[in-house]
Write an enzyme that holds these catalytic residues in place. Structure first.
Site, PDB file in Angstrom:
ATOM      1  N   ASP A 185       8.767  -9.510   0.630  1.00  0.00           N
ATOM      2  CA  ASP A 185       8.236  -9.140  -0.634  1.00  0.00           C
ATOM      3  C   ASP A 185       9.564  -9.348  -1.533  1.00  0.00           C
ATOM      4  OD1 ASP A 185       5.764  -8.713  -1.780  1.00  0.00           O
ATOM      5  OD2 ASP A 185       6.749  -6.699  -2.268  1.00  0.00           O
ATOM      6  N   GLU A 290       5.634 -14.624   1.681  1.00  0.00           N
ATOM      7  CA  GLU A 290       4.641 -14.780   0.928  1.00  0.00           C
ATOM      8  C   GLU A 290       4.400 -16.133   0.123  1.00  0.00           C
ATOM      9  OE1 GLU A 290       2.752 -11.096  -0.711  1.00  0.00           O
ATOM     10  OE2 GLU A 290       4.088 -11.032  -1.906  1.00  0.00           O
ATOM     11  N   CYS A 342      -1.890  -0.427   4.848  1.00  0.00           N
ATOM     12  CA  CYS A 342      -1.102   0.281   5.932  1.00  0.00           C
ATOM     13  C   CYS A 342      -0.393  -0.235   6.612  1.00  0.00           C
ATOM     14  CB  CYS A 342      -1.468   1.797   5.975  1.00  0.00           C
ATOM     15  SG  CYS A 342      -0.823   3.057   6.863  1.00  0.00           S
ATOM     16  N   CYS A 345      -1.375   1.489  10.372  1.00  0.00           N
ATOM     17  CA  CYS A 345      -2.355   2.265  10.810  1.00  0.00           C
ATOM     18  C   CYS A 345      -3.871   0.547  10.409  1.00  0.00           C
ATOM     19  CB  CYS A 345      -3.116   2.916  10.497  1.00  0.00           C
ATOM     20  SG  CYS A 345      -3.409   3.520   9.055  1.00  0.00           S
ATOM     21  N   CYS A 361      -1.054   7.422   2.905  1.00  0.00           N
ATOM     22  CA  CYS A 361      -2.238   6.907   3.952  1.00  0.00           C
ATOM     23  C   CYS A 361      -2.961   7.743   4.156  1.00  0.00           C
ATOM     24  CB  CYS A 361      -1.863   5.853   4.989  1.00  0.00           C
ATOM     25  SG  CYS A 361      -2.918   5.632   5.252  1.00  0.00           S
ATOM     26  N   CYS A 364      -3.697   7.668   8.203  1.00  0.00           N
ATOM     27  CA  CYS A 364      -2.604   8.533   9.518  1.00  0.00           C
ATOM     28  C   CYS A 364      -1.703   9.295   8.715  1.00  0.00           C
ATOM     29  CB  CYS A 364      -1.743   7.620   9.954  1.00  0.00           C
ATOM     30  SG  CYS A 364      -0.722   6.697   8.496  1.00  0.00           S
ATOM     31  N   ASP A 371       6.416  -1.294  -2.233  1.00  0.00           N
ATOM     32  CA  ASP A 371       7.613  -2.850  -1.917  1.00  0.00           C
ATOM     33  C   ASP A 371       7.704  -2.335  -0.271  1.00  0.00           C
ATOM     34  OD1 ASP A 371       6.942  -3.510  -4.087  1.00  0.00           O
ATOM     35  OD2 ASP A 371       8.894  -2.863  -4.746  1.00  0.00           O
TER      36      ASP A 371
HETATM   37 ZN   LIG Z   1      -1.792   4.169   7.638  1.00  0.00          ZN
END
Ligand SMILES: [Zn+2]
Length: 400
Positions: A185, A290, A342, A345, A361, A364, A371
């Site tokens: 990233d 990216e 996330c 999950c 998150c 989860c 980053d």
């Molecule tokens: Zn999550």
């Protein structure tokens, strides 16, 4: 494969004079032919455009008329006609992008010419260049590997001379496989953040930047003062000699100092990126980044400065050719949602302002560094886009 090598040149004073003439000859040919082409177009726009061969045929006539052109390496004049032809063609094909070819000025800060004749290595740090003879250089050791296709001699605003060589090397040398993949990233606080949680720092060049700013101020002030002085002198009827801006030595000198600081910073940045990219290419088989449109992002004023510093475009270019060179794979993925999702999950938590560096998150309960989470997402997206990588067992190694 073509490889570029840049060497420092140390021409003797006589050779420096000669180089000034050779730079001038190339510029002279460019300007003469461009003027001719302009005139020809003005007279009758319907005339067919001259091609490269026809332009080359004009060179002997020019040489007869202006004997000083014989001092040039004739292949360098052919490069001029080729570039001119290309510029002219580009202008007619996409005028919006390229614009009309312009005349070259003696006052351009960077002077150069390119030739296609052979350069011989005479001894360690000594080259024999066409028309110039023996010139002292830096580290000839890099050249021995391949055939020299073309050379460019340049005189930079720093006052230094360089020789850039295009060398044809037979084939790539793959590095040993490590069976590891990484997602990167591109950050603002860091140059790059890997999915392994490593943060690669940006170059700290504060001191150099202050120096550059200081000398920029000084140079522009001196330039202004010199302009005023030149105008006053030339306005005064008692003086028989007209002055030019270039006659003001203190301005010239500080311009060179400024250029040297700028060159030093540019070199440091380049070196920093080289170190990082070679490290990545050695360590990983697959690198996912990216697909950023740097141009679009630079329109955002706040991001522009740190982005230009980090040199993302160049980073990507380096990674591309090094992956090619060393037999590794570079994958680019679309940058959308990488910082919102996330990585554990797959829950979409929505857009967050740039100031939010860490988050948890909701689904989860996993705590993320912004980053690193994005880097893991990039890696997963990259691997998902290439099903053939699944068989290699790369994926198992990474998804913990
Ligand atoms: Zn999550």
């Amino acid at each position: 494969m073509l490889k570029g090598v840049k060497l420092r040149l140390y021409p003797k004073p006589a050779q420096q004079m000669q180089l000034t003439q050779l730079f001038g000859n190339d510029r002279f040919v460019w300007n003469q032919l461009l003027a001719m082409m302009n005139q020809r177009y003005e007279n009758n726009p319907a005339l067919p455009r001259l091609n490269n061969y026809q332009l080359d045929r004009l060179l002997p006539c020019l040489k007869r008329e202006y004997p000083f052109l014989k001092e040039s390496d004739s292949s360098s004049l052919q490069v001029v006609t080729k570039n001119l032809n290309q510029a002219w063609q580009n202008f007619f094909k996409v005028p919006a992008q390229f614009g009309k070819p312009r005349f070259h000025s003696r006052r351009f800060l960077r002077q150069s010419y390119t030739g296609k004749s052979t350069c011989q290595i005479i001894a360690k740090r000594y080259l024999k260049l066409p028309k110039l003879g023996y010139v002292k250089t830096s580290k000839t050791g890099q050249i021995t590997a391949g055939k020299i296709k073309r050379y460019t001699i340049s005189h930079e605003p720093t006052g230094r001379y360089y020789l850039a060589l295009q060398i044809e090397v037979s084939d790539a040398q793959p590095l040993p496989k490590t069976n590891q993949a990484v997602g990167l990233d591109m950050g603002l606080t860091h140059l790059a953040i890997s999915s392994d949680g490593i943060k690669y720092a940006t170059l700290n060049a504060k001191w150099l930047q202050t120096q550059i700013e200081r000398w920029q101020r000084k140079t522009s002030r001196q330039r202004y003062q010199a302009t005023v002085a030149v105008r006053q002198w030339n306005h005064d009827q008692r003086h028989f000699v007209q002055l030019e801006l270039a006659d003001y030595q203190n301005w010239q000198r500080s311009r060179q100092i400024k250029a040297r600081y700028q060159a030093k910073l540019a070199n440091q940045r380049k070196d920093w990126l080289h170190q990082l990219t070679i490290r990545l290419v050695r360590q990983y088989d697959v690198i996912v980044i990216e697909d950023l449109k740097v141009k679009n992002l630079q329109k955002n004023h706040h991001l522009a400065r740190s982005m230009a510093n980090a040199g993302w475009g160049r980073f990507r270019a380096m990674l591309t050719y090094k992956c090619d060179w060393y037999g590794k794979q570079l994958i680019t993925v679309s940058p959308s949602y990488t910082s919102q999702q996330c990585s554990h999950c797959g829950f979409q938590s929505g857009a967050k302002p740039l100031a939010v560096r860490e988050w948890t998150c909701v689904k989860c309960g996993r705590h993320h560094d912004r980053d690193i989470n994005a880097a893991i997402n990039i890696l997963q997206a990259g691997l998902a886009s290439r099903p053939e990588l699944k068989a290699t067992g790369l994926e198992r190694a990474l998804v913990k």
